[in-house]
Design an enzyme around this catalytic site. Structure first.
Site, PDB file in Angstrom:
ATOM      1  N   THR A 113     -17.975  42.472  55.186  1.00 51.74           N
ATOM      2  CA  THR A 113     -18.020  43.941  55.059  1.00 51.74           C
ATOM      3  C   THR A 113     -17.197  44.408  53.858  1.00 51.74           C
ATOM      4  O   THR A 113     -17.579  45.363  53.187  1.00 51.74           O
ATOM      5  CB  THR A 113     -17.547  44.643  56.348  1.00 51.74           C
ATOM      6  OG1 THR A 113     -16.275  44.129  56.742  1.00 51.74           O
ATOM      7  CG2 THR A 113     -18.539  44.447  57.477  1.00 51.74           C
ATOM      8  N   ARG A 159     -23.489  45.393  64.060  1.00 52.50           N
ATOM      9  CA  ARG A 159     -23.327  46.258  65.231  1.00 52.50           C
ATOM     10  C   ARG A 159     -22.419  47.457  65.026  1.00 52.50           C
ATOM     11  O   ARG A 159     -22.327  48.305  65.912  1.00 52.50           O
ATOM     12  CB  ARG A 159     -22.809  45.431  66.424  1.00 52.50           C
ATOM     13  CG  ARG A 159     -23.905  44.578  67.002  1.00 52.50           C
ATOM     14  CD  ARG A 159     -23.511  43.720  68.165  1.00 52.50           C
ATOM     15  NE  ARG A 159     -24.679  42.933  68.542  1.00 52.50           N
ATOM     16  CZ  ARG A 159     -25.060  41.839  67.892  1.00 52.50           C
ATOM     17  NH1 ARG A 159     -24.352  41.379  66.881  1.00 52.50           N
ATOM     18  NH2 ARG A 159     -26.146  41.194  68.259  1.00 52.50           N
ATOM     19  N   GLN A 183     -22.634  32.427  60.768  1.00 57.12           N
ATOM     20  CA  GLN A 183     -23.849  33.122  61.233  1.00 57.12           C
ATOM     21  C   GLN A 183     -24.415  33.948  60.093  1.00 57.12           C
ATOM     22  O   GLN A 183     -25.478  34.533  60.228  1.00 57.12           O
ATOM     23  CB  GLN A 183     -23.508  34.073  62.376  1.00 57.12           C
ATOM     24  CG  GLN A 183     -22.919  33.408  63.595  1.00 57.12           C
ATOM     25  CD  GLN A 183     -22.462  34.464  64.596  1.00 57.12           C
ATOM     26  OE1 GLN A 183     -23.198  34.827  65.499  1.00 57.12           O
ATOM     27  NE2 GLN A 183     -21.255  34.944  64.442  1.00 57.12           N
ATOM     28  N   ASP A 200     -25.816  35.702  53.902  1.00 51.77           N
ATOM     29  CA  ASP A 200     -25.649  36.344  52.596  1.00 51.77           C
ATOM     30  C   ASP A 200     -25.308  35.379  51.458  1.00 51.77           C
ATOM     31  O   ASP A 200     -25.235  35.788  50.297  1.00 51.77           O
ATOM     32  CB  ASP A 200     -24.592  37.456  52.678  1.00 51.77           C
ATOM     33  CG  ASP A 200     -23.252  36.974  53.260  1.00 51.77           C
ATOM     34  OD1 ASP A 200     -22.921  35.788  53.079  1.00 51.77           O
ATOM     35  OD2 ASP A 200     -22.551  37.792  53.881  1.00 51.77           O
ATOM     36  N   HIS A 258     -27.866  30.549  60.921  1.00 48.25           N
ATOM     37  CA  HIS A 258     -28.981  31.494  60.901  1.00 48.25           C
ATOM     38  C   HIS A 258     -29.717  31.501  59.563  1.00 48.25           C
ATOM     39  O   HIS A 258     -30.434  32.453  59.249  1.00 48.25           O
ATOM     40  CB  HIS A 258     -28.483  32.901  61.271  1.00 48.25           C
ATOM     41  CG  HIS A 258     -27.945  32.973  62.678  1.00 48.25           C
ATOM     42  ND1 HIS A 258     -27.159  33.992  63.139  1.00 48.25           N
ATOM     43  CD2 HIS A 258     -28.091  32.116  63.734  1.00 48.25           C
ATOM     44  CE1 HIS A 258     -26.842  33.771  64.411  1.00 48.25           C
ATOM     45  NE2 HIS A 258     -27.388  32.636  64.786  1.00 48.25           N
ATOM     46  N   CYS A 266     -49.192  24.860  48.748  1.00 49.58           N
ATOM     47  CA  CYS A 266     -50.078  24.527  49.878  1.00 49.58           C
ATOM     48  C   CYS A 266     -50.787  25.736  50.477  1.00 49.58           C
ATOM     49  O   CYS A 266     -51.591  25.576  51.416  1.00 49.58           O
ATOM     50  CB  CYS A 266     -49.278  23.810  50.974  1.00 49.58           C
ATOM     51  SG  CYS A 266     -48.233  24.914  51.937  1.00 49.58           S
ATOM     52  N   SER A 274     -18.656  39.538  66.518  1.00 44.89           N
ATOM     53  CA  SER A 274     -18.611  40.167  67.841  1.00 44.89           C
ATOM     54  C   SER A 274     -18.828  39.131  68.945  1.00 44.89           C
ATOM     55  O   SER A 274     -18.651  39.432  70.116  1.00 44.89           O
ATOM     56  CB  SER A 274     -19.674  41.264  67.932  1.00 44.89           C
ATOM     57  OG  SER A 274     -20.958  40.694  67.767  1.00 44.89           O
ATOM     58  N   ASP A 295      -7.899  43.734  60.260  1.00 46.09           N
ATOM     59  CA  ASP A 295      -8.801  43.400  59.160  1.00 46.09           C
ATOM     60  C   ASP A 295      -8.731  41.892  58.855  1.00 46.09           C
ATOM     61  O   ASP A 295      -7.641  41.334  58.658  1.00 46.09           O
ATOM     62  CB  ASP A 295      -8.421  44.208  57.922  1.00 46.09           C
ATOM     63  CG  ASP A 295      -9.394  43.956  56.802  1.00 46.09           C
ATOM     64  OD1 ASP A 295     -10.479  44.567  56.815  1.00 46.09           O
ATOM     65  OD2 ASP A 295      -9.089  43.119  55.923  1.00 46.09           O
TER      66      ASP A 295
HETATM   67  P1  NAD Z   1     -21.651  41.636  64.361  1.00 43.12           P
HETATM   68  O1  NAD Z   1     -22.052  42.789  63.489  1.00 43.12           O
HETATM   69  O2  NAD Z   1     -22.229  41.559  65.722  1.00 43.12           O
HETATM   70  O3  NAD Z   1     -20.067  41.637  64.527  1.00 43.12           O
HETATM   71  C1  NAD Z   1     -19.218  41.790  63.414  1.00 43.12           C
HETATM   72  C2  NAD Z   1     -17.823  42.052  63.944  1.00 43.12           C
HETATM   73  O4  NAD Z   1     -16.946  42.084  62.835  1.00 43.12           O
HETATM   74  C3  NAD Z   1     -17.712  43.407  64.667  1.00 43.12           C
HETATM   75  O5  NAD Z   1     -17.039  43.222  65.903  1.00 43.12           O
HETATM   76  C4  NAD Z   1     -16.875  44.262  63.697  1.00 43.12           C
HETATM   77  O6  NAD Z   1     -16.021  45.152  64.374  1.00 43.12           O
HETATM   78  C5  NAD Z   1     -16.075  43.191  62.977  1.00 43.12           C
HETATM   79  N1  NAD Z   1     -15.656  43.556  61.614  1.00 43.12           N
HETATM   80  C6  NAD Z   1     -16.375  44.159  60.644  1.00 43.12           C
HETATM   81  N2  NAD Z   1     -15.666  44.239  59.493  1.00 43.12           N
HETATM   82  C7  NAD Z   1     -14.445  43.671  59.775  1.00 43.12           C
HETATM   83  C8  NAD Z   1     -13.272  43.461  59.009  1.00 43.12           C
HETATM   84  N3  NAD Z   1     -13.182  43.821  57.719  1.00 43.12           N
HETATM   85  N4  NAD Z   1     -12.202  42.865  59.618  1.00 43.12           N
HETATM   86  C9  NAD Z   1     -12.270  42.483  60.929  1.00 43.12           C
HETATM   87  N5  NAD Z   1     -13.367  42.662  61.690  1.00 43.12           N
HETATM   88  C10 NAD Z   1     -14.446  43.238  61.126  1.00 43.12           C
HETATM   89  O7  NAD Z   1     -21.890  40.311  63.523  1.00 43.12           O
HETATM   90  P2  NAD Z   1     -22.112  38.810  64.000  1.00 43.12           P
HETATM   91  O8  NAD Z   1     -21.264  38.527  65.187  1.00 43.12           O
HETATM   92  O9  NAD Z   1     -21.962  37.977  62.797  1.00 43.12           O
HETATM   93  O10 NAD Z   1     -23.633  38.766  64.472  1.00 43.12           O
HETATM   94  C11 NAD Z   1     -24.585  39.442  63.657  1.00 43.12           C
HETATM   95  C12 NAD Z   1     -25.888  38.744  63.424  1.00 43.12           C
HETATM   96  O11 NAD Z   1     -26.565  39.435  62.355  1.00 43.12           O
HETATM   97  C13 NAD Z   1     -25.742  37.325  62.959  1.00 43.12           C
HETATM   98  O12 NAD Z   1     -26.727  36.608  63.590  1.00 43.12           O
HETATM   99  C14 NAD Z   1     -26.003  37.351  61.444  1.00 43.12           C
HETATM  100  O13 NAD Z   1     -26.924  36.353  61.080  1.00 43.12           O
HETATM  101  C15 NAD Z   1     -26.653  38.678  61.160  1.00 43.12           C
HETATM  102  N6  NAD Z   1     -26.001  39.446  60.060  1.00 43.12           N
HETATM  103  C16 NAD Z   1     -25.527  38.815  58.951  1.00 43.12           C
HETATM  104  C17 NAD Z   1     -24.896  39.536  57.940  1.00 43.12           C
HETATM  105  C18 NAD Z   1     -24.378  38.789  56.731  1.00 43.12           C
HETATM  106  O14 NAD Z   1     -24.940  37.767  56.364  1.00 43.12           O
HETATM  107  N7  NAD Z   1     -23.315  39.275  56.083  1.00 43.12           N
HETATM  108  C19 NAD Z   1     -24.728  40.897  58.063  1.00 43.12           C
HETATM  109  C20 NAD Z   1     -25.234  41.545  59.211  1.00 43.12           C
HETATM  110  C21 NAD Z   1     -25.882  40.799  60.201  1.00 43.12           C
END
Ligand code: NAD
Length: 249
Positions: A28, A36, A101, A104, A121, A157, A196, A237
């Site tokens: 992020t 989420r 997971q 990116d 993933h 193909c 999460s 963070d």
């Molecule tokens: P999620 O969005 O379910 O959970 C992310 C968690 O990180 C949240 O609880 C949030 O509060 C926390 N968070 C966000 N920024 C933060 C920070 N700076 N410091 C501390 N905590 C922070 O993500 P997930 O558990 O990875 O599952 C999401 C699914 O969606 C995965 O399957 C993934 O493949 C996909 N996804 C990937 C990306 C990516 O590649 N960057 C982005 C979005 C979704």
């Protein structure tokens, strides 16, 4: 240094087989929104499941349109502090594996060796033919998509070409699942960073590591469903928490 940061430092610096498990929260700060958190653009463009993709040409076109719309949102993303810290730990021989997971590609962009990375993933920075497995680059696919509005087909193909991510309803690569489980079983510290812990089967890995005797640390800014199982929870963070390992001590 406060008590929690001190305990985190003792656990990371004392680990002999460190496995990090990363989620969308590590990216992020790089400009890639997580899944989420409120206002998530991923939920504005609901994903198209694997069955719909393979059975319906119109859904394939829509899947590619949504993918390019999402790509445009974070086209300039660069690795952040967690990606750099894990790369540095790996370079210093102190990291066994990163299980991610994320799709990116930012762990590789930071310079983490591919041999140390399991992308459960998949990876959204390129595409593959579903029939022959040939890799396809996105630039060429996008140029043709913009010109014709058609979903890409494999030049080798004629098969359907799909982003190299794992779609809803698409099985995970068994080799990746095996590699992730093996890493979870041999580690002495399993470090969850910015997830999460909702998505399965990825979210079962912390409990596997714990059952095999590893310490479990969860760093996230919100509670997760496994916090009660953890030896240490760092609420805050994730970039801030891993900052000390960016320029390794
Ligand atoms: P999620 O969005 O379910 O959970 C992310 C968690 O990180 C949240 O609880 C949030 O509060 C926390 N968070 C966000 N920024 C933060 C920070 N700076 N410091 C501390 N905590 C922070 O993500 P997930 O558990 O990875 O599952 C999401 C699914 O969606 C995965 O399957 C993934 O493949 C996909 N996804 C990937 C990306 C990516 O590649 N960057 C982005 C979005 C979704």
């Amino acid at each position: 240094m406060d008590e929690t940061a001190g305990r985190l430092a003792a656990l990371i610096d004392g680990a002999r087989h460190l496995v990090a498990f990363t989620g969308a929260g590590v990216s992020t700060e790089c400009g890639v929104p997580d899944f989420r958190s409120p206002g998530s653009p991923w939920l504005r463009y609901p994903p198209i499941g694997f069955q719909a993709f393979v059975s319906d040409a119109a859904q394939r076109v829509e899947a590619w349109r949504r993918k390019f719309a999402m790509d445009d949102l974070y086209a300039g993303a660069r690795p952040g502090r967690v990606h750099h810290a894990l790369r540095d730990l790996a370079q210093n021989g102190r990291l066994d594996t990163v299980i991610t997971q994320n799709i990116d590609g930012l762990h590789q962009a930071a310079g983490l060796p591919v041999a140390k990375l399991v992308e459960l993933h998949g990876n959204g920075t390129y595409a593959r033919c579903l029939q022959c497995g040939q890799r396809h680059e996105l630039d060429g696919i996008r140029a043709r998509f913009d010109a014709t509005g058609l979903a890409p087909e494999c030049a080798a193909c004629g098969g359907m070409v799909k982003s190299a991510t794992v779609a809803f309803g698409q099985p995970l690569d068994p080799a990746d699942v095996r590699a992730a489980r093996d890493a979870a079983c041999r580690c002495d510290l399993f470090l969850v960073l910015g997830s999460s812990l909702v998505v399965q089967p990825a979210a079962s890995l912390p409990l596997l590591a714990r059952a095999k005797g590893a310490a479990l640390v969860i760093v996230n800014r919100e509670p997760t469903r496994l916090d009660e199982e953890a030896d240490l929870v760092v609420r805050g963070d994730v970039g801030e928490a891993l900052q000390p390992w960016c320029a390794i001590r």
